[in-house]
Design an enzyme around this catalytic site. Structure first.
Site, PDB file in Angstrom:
ATOM      1  N   GLY A  63      -0.065   5.547  -4.343  1.00 58.26           N
ATOM      2  CA  GLY A  63      -0.674   6.831  -4.704  1.00 58.26           C
ATOM      3  C   GLY A  63      -0.049   7.978  -3.929  1.00 58.26           C
ATOM      4  O   GLY A  63       0.293   9.022  -4.500  1.00 58.26           O
TER       5      GLY A  63
ATOM      6  N   HIS B  73       2.365   3.475  -8.963  1.00 61.61           N
ATOM      7  CA  HIS B  73       2.174   2.047  -9.265  1.00 61.61           C
ATOM      8  C   HIS B  73       3.369   1.512 -10.051  1.00 61.61           C
ATOM      9  O   HIS B  73       3.846   0.412  -9.800  1.00 61.61           O
ATOM     10  CB  HIS B  73       0.881   1.822 -10.050  1.00 61.61           C
ATOM     11  CG  HIS B  73      -0.358   2.233  -9.306  1.00 61.61           C
ATOM     12  ND1 HIS B  73      -0.583   1.866  -7.994  1.00 61.61           N
ATOM     13  CD2 HIS B  73      -1.434   2.977  -9.664  1.00 61.61           C
ATOM     14  CE1 HIS B  73      -1.746   2.362  -7.595  1.00 61.61           C
ATOM     15  NE2 HIS B  73      -2.277   3.054  -8.586  1.00 61.61           N
TER      16      HIS B  73
ATOM     17  N   ASP C  21       0.829  -1.212   0.000  1.00 63.99           N
ATOM     18  CA  ASP C  21       0.000   0.000   0.000  1.00 63.99           C
ATOM     19  C   ASP C  21       0.863   1.262   0.000  1.00 63.99           C
ATOM     20  O   ASP C  21       1.976   1.268   0.525  1.00 63.99           O
ATOM     21  CB  ASP C  21      -0.923  -0.031   1.234  1.00 63.99           C
ATOM     22  CG  ASP C  21      -2.066   0.955   1.116  1.00 63.99           C
ATOM     23  OD1 ASP C  21      -2.361   1.407  -0.014  1.00 63.99           O
ATOM     24  OD2 ASP C  21      -2.668   1.286   2.156  1.00 63.99           O
ATOM     25  N   GLY C  22       0.331   2.317  -0.582  1.00 63.05           N
ATOM     26  CA  GLY C  22       0.975   3.631  -0.516  1.00 63.05           C
ATOM     27  C   GLY C  22       1.527   4.148  -1.835  1.00 63.05           C
ATOM     28  O   GLY C  22       2.207   5.187  -1.860  1.00 63.05           O
TER      29      GLY C  22
ATOM     30  N   GLU D 218       1.523 -13.325  12.387  1.00 64.74           N
ATOM     31  CA  GLU D 218       2.105 -12.172  13.065  1.00 64.74           C
ATOM     32  C   GLU D 218       1.947 -10.976  12.125  1.00 64.74           C
ATOM     33  O   GLU D 218       2.246 -11.071  10.932  1.00 64.74           O
ATOM     34  CB  GLU D 218       3.590 -12.414  13.359  1.00 64.74           C
ATOM     35  CG  GLU D 218       3.848 -13.555  14.321  1.00 64.74           C
ATOM     36  CD  GLU D 218       3.274 -13.302  15.705  1.00 64.74           C
ATOM     37  OE1 GLU D 218       3.251 -12.133  16.149  1.00 64.74           O
ATOM     38  OE2 GLU D 218       2.825 -14.275  16.355  1.00 64.74           O
TER      39      GLU D 218
ATOM     40  N   TRP E 253       2.859   8.029  -2.508  1.00 59.90           N
ATOM     41  CA  TRP E 253       4.270   8.155  -2.918  1.00 59.90           C
ATOM     42  C   TRP E 253       4.373   9.057  -4.150  1.00 59.90           C
ATOM     43  O   TRP E 253       5.229   9.933  -4.227  1.00 59.90           O
ATOM     44  CB  TRP E 253       4.829   6.771  -3.224  1.00 59.90           C
ATOM     45  CG  TRP E 253       6.310   6.704  -3.452  1.00 59.90           C
ATOM     46  CD1 TRP E 253       7.271   6.508  -2.491  1.00 59.90           C
ATOM     47  CD2 TRP E 253       6.997   6.791  -4.709  1.00 59.90           C
ATOM     48  NE1 TRP E 253       8.523   6.486  -3.078  1.00 59.90           N
ATOM     49  CE2 TRP E 253       8.376   6.665  -4.437  1.00 59.90           C
ATOM     50  CE3 TRP E 253       6.587   6.980  -6.020  1.00 59.90           C
ATOM     51  CZ2 TRP E 253       9.360   6.699  -5.442  1.00 59.90           C
ATOM     52  CZ3 TRP E 253       7.545   7.035  -7.027  1.00 59.90           C
ATOM     53  CH2 TRP E 253       8.921   6.884  -6.732  1.00 59.90           C
TER      54      TRP E 253
ATOM     55  N   TRP F  86     -11.772  -1.995  -7.914  1.00 58.90           N
ATOM     56  CA  TRP F  86     -12.506  -1.750  -9.175  1.00 58.90           C
ATOM     57  C   TRP F  86     -13.269  -0.441  -9.115  1.00 58.90           C
ATOM     58  O   TRP F  86     -13.629   0.124 -10.144  1.00 58.90           O
ATOM     59  CB  TRP F  86     -13.478  -2.896  -9.480  1.00 58.90           C
ATOM     60  CG  TRP F  86     -12.838  -4.192  -9.877  1.00 58.90           C
ATOM     61  CD1 TRP F  86     -12.890  -5.377  -9.187  1.00 58.90           C
ATOM     62  CD2 TRP F  86     -12.059  -4.467 -11.057  1.00 58.90           C
ATOM     63  NE1 TRP F  86     -12.191  -6.358  -9.865  1.00 58.90           N
ATOM     64  CE2 TRP F  86     -11.679  -5.827 -11.019  1.00 58.90           C
ATOM     65  CE3 TRP F  86     -11.646  -3.686 -12.143  1.00 58.90           C
ATOM     66  CZ2 TRP F  86     -10.903  -6.429 -12.013  1.00 58.90           C
ATOM     67  CZ3 TRP F  86     -10.868  -4.287 -13.148  1.00 58.90           C
ATOM     68  CH2 TRP F  86     -10.509  -5.647 -13.065  1.00 58.90           C
TER      69      TRP F  86
ATOM     70  N   ARG G 298       2.102  -4.970   6.185  1.00 56.45           N
ATOM     71  CA  ARG G 298       1.390  -3.909   5.460  1.00 56.45           C
ATOM     72  C   ARG G 298       2.241  -2.644   5.465  1.00 56.45           C
ATOM     73  O   ARG G 298       2.685  -2.190   6.518  1.00 56.45           O
ATOM     74  CB  ARG G 298       0.020  -3.595   6.050  1.00 56.45           C
ATOM     75  CG  ARG G 298      -0.692  -2.516   5.197  1.00 56.45           C
ATOM     76  CD  ARG G 298      -2.130  -2.276   5.544  1.00 56.45           C
ATOM     77  NE  ARG G 298      -2.732  -1.378   4.548  1.00 56.45           N
ATOM     78  CZ  ARG G 298      -3.982  -1.438   4.136  1.00 56.45           C
ATOM     79  NH1 ARG G 298      -4.779  -2.350   4.614  1.00 56.45           N
ATOM     80  NH2 ARG G 298      -4.443  -0.586   3.239  1.00 56.45           N
TER      81      ARG G 298
ATOM     82  N   LEU H 290      10.298 -20.508  -5.159  1.00 54.75           N
ATOM     83  CA  LEU H 290       9.279 -19.651  -4.542  1.00 54.75           C
ATOM     84  C   LEU H 290       7.953 -19.709  -5.299  1.00 54.75           C
ATOM     85  O   LEU H 290       7.925 -19.624  -6.518  1.00 54.75           O
ATOM     86  CB  LEU H 290       9.780 -18.195  -4.539  1.00 54.75           C
ATOM     87  CG  LEU H 290       8.778 -17.148  -4.041  1.00 54.75           C
ATOM     88  CD1 LEU H 290       8.632 -17.228  -2.526  1.00 54.75           C
ATOM     89  CD2 LEU H 290       9.197 -15.746  -4.460  1.00 54.75           C
TER      90      LEU H 290
ATOM     91  N   SER I 294      -7.566  -5.294  -5.203  1.00 54.27           N
ATOM     92  CA  SER I 294      -8.713  -5.853  -4.474  1.00 54.27           C
ATOM     93  C   SER I 294      -9.979  -5.691  -5.298  1.00 54.27           C
ATOM     94  O   SER I 294     -10.042  -4.879  -6.236  1.00 54.27           O
ATOM     95  CB  SER I 294      -8.878  -5.130  -3.129  1.00 54.27           C
ATOM     96  OG  SER I 294      -9.365  -3.814  -3.338  1.00 54.27           O
TER      97      SER I 294
ATOM     98  N   ILE J 285      -6.691  -4.492   7.527  1.00 58.31           N
ATOM     99  CA  ILE J 285      -6.479  -5.706   6.735  1.00 58.31           C
ATOM    100  C   ILE J 285      -7.100  -5.577   5.341  1.00 58.31           C
ATOM    101  O   ILE J 285      -6.707  -6.293   4.415  1.00 58.31           O
ATOM    102  CB  ILE J 285      -7.068  -6.938   7.497  1.00 58.31           C
ATOM    103  CG1 ILE J 285      -6.425  -7.060   8.900  1.00 58.31           C
ATOM    104  CG2 ILE J 285      -6.874  -8.228   6.723  1.00 58.31           C
ATOM    105  CD1 ILE J 285      -4.932  -7.287   8.912  1.00 58.31           C
TER     106      ILE J 285
HETATM  107  C1  IPE Z   1      -5.436  -2.684  -0.196  1.00 54.62           C
HETATM  108  O1  IPE Z   1      -5.066  -1.354  -0.357  1.00 54.62           O
HETATM  109  C2  IPE Z   1      -5.438  -3.372  -1.528  1.00 54.62           C
HETATM  110  C3  IPE Z   1      -4.133  -3.545  -2.146  1.00 54.62           C
HETATM  111  C4  IPE Z   1      -2.992  -3.231  -1.601  1.00 54.62           C
HETATM  112  C5  IPE Z   1      -4.131  -4.112  -3.454  1.00 54.62           C
HETATM  113  P1  IPE Z   1      -6.178  -0.204  -0.469  1.00 54.62           P
HETATM  114  O2  IPE Z   1      -5.444   1.072  -0.590  1.00 54.62           O
HETATM  115  O3  IPE Z   1      -7.151  -0.535  -1.537  1.00 54.62           O
HETATM  116  O4  IPE Z   1      -6.908  -0.345   0.933  1.00 54.62           O
HETATM  117  P2  IPE Z   1      -7.745   0.730   1.747  1.00 54.62           P
HETATM  118  O5  IPE Z   1      -8.772   1.292   0.828  1.00 54.62           O
HETATM  119  O6  IPE Z   1      -6.776   1.771   2.200  1.00 54.62           O
HETATM  120  O7  IPE Z   1      -8.312  -0.039   2.901  1.00 54.62           O
HETATM  121  C1  IPE Z   2      -1.589   0.273  -3.379  1.00 56.78           C
HETATM  122  O1  IPE Z   2      -1.353   1.650  -3.377  1.00 56.78           O
HETATM  123  C2  IPE Z   2      -1.853  -0.261  -4.759  1.00 56.78           C
HETATM  124  C3  IPE Z   2      -3.250  -0.624  -5.008  1.00 56.78           C
HETATM  125  C4  IPE Z   2      -4.201  -0.643  -4.134  1.00 56.78           C
HETATM  126  C5  IPE Z   2      -3.600  -1.027  -6.376  1.00 56.78           C
HETATM  127  P1  IPE Z   2      -2.541   2.699  -3.387  1.00 56.78           P
HETATM  128  O2  IPE Z   2      -2.910   2.970  -4.790  1.00 56.78           O
HETATM  129  O3  IPE Z   2      -3.643   2.229  -2.522  1.00 56.78           O
HETATM  130  O4  IPE Z   2      -1.846   3.971  -2.753  1.00 56.78           O
HETATM  131  P2  IPE Z   2      -2.445   4.944  -1.645  1.00 56.78           P
HETATM  132  O5  IPE Z   2      -2.883   4.093  -0.506  1.00 56.78           O
HETATM  133  O6  IPE Z   2      -3.590   5.671  -2.288  1.00 56.78           O
HETATM  134  O7  IPE Z   2      -1.314   5.841  -1.294  1.00 56.78           O
HETATM  135 MG    MG Z   3      -4.046   2.418  -0.557  1.00 57.54          MG
END
Ligand code: IPE
Ligand code: IPE
Ligand code: MG
Length: 246
Positions: A24, A38, A21-22, A208, A26, A70, A189, A132, A66, A196
């Protein structure tokens, strides 16, 4: 000294799951569009996969997209799908060299055809590999997976293949996407969120949890090693007392 040298190889988690996650945020920090994040996230994936292979982790499961994702703006979704097609195509050679077997879980029929085909091709091509197991959770929802398992079981009961009394945790697990995998011992995470987000809810019953503020495009194998080292310092009691497990 790298964190890698401090890891006890006899106590490796067999299965590491990651919520990447993160991306966007970044990109936003750099004044760029989300897709830039991405794209850079792919570099982290490559490095972390390499790190997992070098260490000898057997299963790495990455939350890639996820079901809820979508609902993002159409342009971002399309860009992610295109990125996926290109990345999977390019990485096959690397997977073959590293003996990585690609696997995918989720509602894959939702993927655009090009993405679905590229994915299947990569899964098939890498299927003889014995190292792996890299699983991408794509169009994935854990609740959907659980409901799907319940339905599969119901069908078997209805047809007489299974009796209600036969239903136990093993039967249930065998009807999840992850049927042939051990549960993750470690869930990581990134991005400082403590949730989660509908990921592997059944499978992480005793995992863990490790949270890091690092945004996914900044995460590297050294961060994976740090997380594993942290995992190895924990006492996993599974409901027992400290004296019992020692
Ligand atoms: C979870 O991240 C899904 C993936 C990392 C692919 P999200 O950015 O979609 O989750 P929320 O919306 O912050 O819970
Ligand atoms: C995780 O990063 C990638 C996907 C969910 C596809 P995000 O796109 O959720 O980035 P943030 O959480 O908005 O920073
Ligand atoms: Mg996110």
């Amino acid at each position: 000294m790298s964190y890698k040298d401090k890891i006890d190889l006899l106590k490796l988690p067999r299965h590491v799951a990651i919520i990447m996650d993160g991306n966007g945020r970044w990109a936003k920090d750099r004044g760029k569009l989300r897709i830039f994040g991405h794209r850079n996230g792919v570099l982290s994936v490559r490095d972390v996969v390499e790190g997992a292979v070098d260490l000898g982790v057997q299963y790495l499961t990455l939350y890639t997209f996820s079901t809820e994702n979508w609902n993002r703006p159409k342009l971002e979704v399309m860009a992610i799908m295109e990125l996926m097609v290109n990345t999977i195509h390019k990485e096959i050679k690397n997977f073959m060299e590293k003996n990585v077997r690609l696997n995918a879980i989720g509602d894959l029929a939702m993927l655009p055809k090009k993405c679905f085909d590229e994915l299947n091709n990569a899964v098939e091509t890498t299927s003889p590999n014995t190292g792996l197991v890299l699983t991408l959770a794509l169009s994935y929802s854990s609740r959907y997976e659980i409901v799907r398992a319940a339905k599969n079981i119901a069908v078997k009961v209805q047809s007489g293949e299974l009796s209600i009394n036969d239903i136990d945790e093993t039967v249930f697990e065998n009807n999840l996407y992850t049927a042939d995998m051990p549960d993750p011992e470690l869930l990581i995470r990134t991005s400082g969120e403590y949730r989660i987000s509908n990921y592997l809810l059944w499978q992480i019953a005793y995992a863990e949890l490790y949270f890091t503020p690092k945004l996914w495009p900044d995460f590297r194998k050294e961060d994976l090693y740090e997380a594993i080292l942290d995992y190895q310092k924990r006492e996993r009691r599974f409901g027992m007392t400290s004296e019992q497990v020692n």
